[in-house]
Design an enzyme around this catalytic site. Structure first.
Site, PDB file in Angstrom:
ATOM      1  N   GLY A  43     -71.122 -65.879  23.721  1.00  0.00           N
ATOM      2  CA  GLY A  43     -70.913 -67.140  23.013  1.00  0.00           C
ATOM      3  C   GLY A  43     -69.841 -66.979  21.926  1.00  0.00           C
ATOM      4  O   GLY A  43     -68.660 -67.059  22.208  1.00  0.00           O
ATOM      5  N   SER A 115     -68.485 -60.228  26.645  1.00  0.00           N
ATOM      6  CA  SER A 115     -67.769 -61.202  25.847  1.00  0.00           C
ATOM      7  C   SER A 115     -68.190 -61.032  24.376  1.00  0.00           C
ATOM      8  O   SER A 115     -68.149 -59.920  23.862  1.00  0.00           O
ATOM      9  CB  SER A 115     -68.044 -62.612  26.384  1.00  0.00           C
ATOM     10  OG  SER A 115     -67.169 -63.546  25.836  1.00  0.00           O
ATOM     11  N   TRP A 116     -68.602 -62.105  23.689  1.00  0.00           N
ATOM     12  CA  TRP A 116     -69.068 -61.935  22.312  1.00  0.00           C
ATOM     13  C   TRP A 116     -70.196 -60.914  22.243  1.00  0.00           C
ATOM     14  O   TRP A 116     -70.318 -60.164  21.273  1.00  0.00           O
ATOM     15  CB  TRP A 116     -69.541 -63.274  21.732  1.00  0.00           C
ATOM     16  CG  TRP A 116     -70.469 -63.107  20.571  1.00  0.00           C
ATOM     17  CD1 TRP A 116     -71.823 -63.294  20.557  1.00  0.00           C
ATOM     18  CD2 TRP A 116     -70.119 -62.656  19.246  1.00  0.00           C
ATOM     19  NE1 TRP A 116     -72.343 -63.006  19.318  1.00  0.00           N
ATOM     20  CE2 TRP A 116     -71.321 -62.618  18.489  1.00  0.00           C
ATOM     21  CE3 TRP A 116     -68.918 -62.299  18.628  1.00  0.00           C
ATOM     22  CZ2 TRP A 116     -71.346 -62.232  17.155  1.00  0.00           C
ATOM     23  CZ3 TRP A 116     -68.946 -61.904  17.293  1.00  0.00           C
ATOM     24  CH2 TRP A 116     -70.140 -61.872  16.569  1.00  0.00           C
ATOM     25  N   ASP A 271     -58.778 -61.669  33.683  1.00  0.00           N
ATOM     26  CA  ASP A 271     -59.340 -62.329  32.510  1.00  0.00           C
ATOM     27  C   ASP A 271     -58.231 -62.713  31.540  1.00  0.00           C
ATOM     28  O   ASP A 271     -57.741 -61.882  30.779  1.00  0.00           O
ATOM     29  CB  ASP A 271     -60.356 -61.403  31.837  1.00  0.00           C
ATOM     30  CG  ASP A 271     -61.181 -62.109  30.767  1.00  0.00           C
ATOM     31  OD1 ASP A 271     -60.772 -63.200  30.336  1.00  0.00           O
ATOM     32  OD2 ASP A 271     -62.215 -61.564  30.378  1.00  0.00           O
ATOM     33  N   HIS A 299     -63.015 -63.541  33.507  1.00  0.00           N
ATOM     34  CA  HIS A 299     -64.073 -63.591  32.496  1.00  0.00           C
ATOM     35  C   HIS A 299     -65.403 -64.028  33.101  1.00  0.00           C
ATOM     36  O   HIS A 299     -66.466 -63.655  32.611  1.00  0.00           O
ATOM     37  CB  HIS A 299     -63.665 -64.542  31.365  1.00  0.00           C
ATOM     38  CG  HIS A 299     -64.359 -64.287  30.070  1.00  0.00           C
ATOM     39  ND1 HIS A 299     -64.095 -63.197  29.277  1.00  0.00           N
ATOM     40  CD2 HIS A 299     -65.336 -64.983  29.422  1.00  0.00           C
ATOM     41  CE1 HIS A 299     -64.857 -63.228  28.189  1.00  0.00           C
ATOM     42  NE2 HIS A 299     -65.625 -64.304  28.265  1.00  0.00           N
TER      43      HIS A 299
END
Length: 320
Positions: A43, A115-116, A271, A299
């Site tokens: 996120g 990701s985050w 990505d 991604h």
């Protein structure tokens, strides 16, 4: 189809009081006596999904999922404008992870996320290396300001029409570099229509950046339920407008703190949102990590990437 483990249900869950009026939702599935593993979602503000359990051998792992502050089943939910964001920072999330570890009686655990989630788990592992027995990442980010600037400005060179529309959503932003902060301010509006419009514009941009990838849904951001989308954008814009409260480049600079922790870093060559160079830099700074580049993935991943992540977690079952 990716070769993952069959769906399972949690055998235990709860809401952990982490202070500041926040209660973090957690769940545990798999083997109660298995090797502990923590899933750190992305996120920021995406929340966990049941499919995240399926990367782990349920006979070998004690699988812990948790929703970070303000999202998923944690309370209060960031879709509610009355839910303050002042006590929602990277340091708060790191403290929540430690409090959850203590609450569950875990000594050391395998960390998995992307990701985050990779930024947050790397920050946690560098702060508490003695608590981490292994790391598997898919989609490496360190949330440097340079990475944020790329995602919300630089990559617009590939999507000029869509970026023009994204920037037009916040005409008050005087400079291109002010766009993320302007969206963060809009997401604090007391008017739901303002928040909904800003969230829709933000998610449309995120989907555009991933639109060239060969796998995954075209509306991975825009297709979320209304409240989940609002919470995601409110939290993400809040974090990214503050550089995630991380010193620029700190997670690469301090990667030596991960010495002795085995890691596997998966990254899709396609990505555009998080280009491969960050994963490559991290692999050079962390000698115990292996970088695996998956040529057909972006991604949003691919069946090959997901299968290989599961295999890497299988390989972590024996790490103490």
């Amino acid at each position: 189809m990716a070769e993952l483990y069959p769906p399972i249900e949690p055998y235990e869950e709860g809401l952990l009081d982490v202070g500041d009026g926040n209660r973090v939702h957690w769940e545990v599935s798999g083997n109660p006596d298995g090797r502990p593993a923590l899933v750190v979602h992305g996120g920021p503000g995406s929340g966990c999904l049941p499919g995240m359990r399926r990367y782990f051998d349920p006979a070998a792992y004690r699988i812990v999922l948790f929703d970070q502050r303000g999202c998923g089943r944690s309370t209060p939910h960031a879709a509610d404008p009355a839910a303050g964001m002042g006590a929602n920072t990277t340091d708060h999330l790191l403290a929540d992870m430690e409090r959850l570890r203590e609450h569950l009686g875990v000594r050391r655990w395998v960390l998995h996320g992307g990701s985050w989630g990779s930024t947050l788990l790397l920050a946690y592992a560098q702060r508490h290396p003695e608590r981490v027995s292994g790391i598997v990442v898919n989609g490496v980010t360190t949330t440097r300001r340079s990475e944020i600037d790329w995602l919300y400005r630089g990559v617009g060179r590939f999507f000029p029409e869509q970026w023009h529309r994204f920037r037009a959503g916040v005409p008050e932003a005087a400079e291109p570099g002010d766009v993320v902060a302007a969206y963060a301010r809009r997401m604090e509006s007391p008017e739901r229509a303002v928040r909904e419009r800003a969230a829709a514009d933000w998610c449309r941009w995120e989907d555009a950046v991933l639109s060239l990838e060969p796998h995954g849904a075209p509306d991975v951001y825009s297709g979320r339920p209304d409240d989940a989308r609002i919470a995601l954008v409110r939290i993400a814009a809040h974090y990214f407008s503050h550089g995630a409260w991380l010193e620029e480049g700190a997670l690469l600079r301090d990667a030596g703190r991960l010495k002795g922790i085995p890691g596997v870093l998966f990254h899709g060559r396609l990505d555009l949102s998080s280009p491969l160079d960050t994963a490559w830099e991290l692999s050079r700074a962390w000698p115990d990590a292996e970088l695996v580049v998956v040529d057909d993935a972006g991604h949003k991943g691919s069946d090959e990437l997901r299968t290989r992540v599961r295999a890497a977690l299988d390989g972590m079952r024996g790490h103490g």
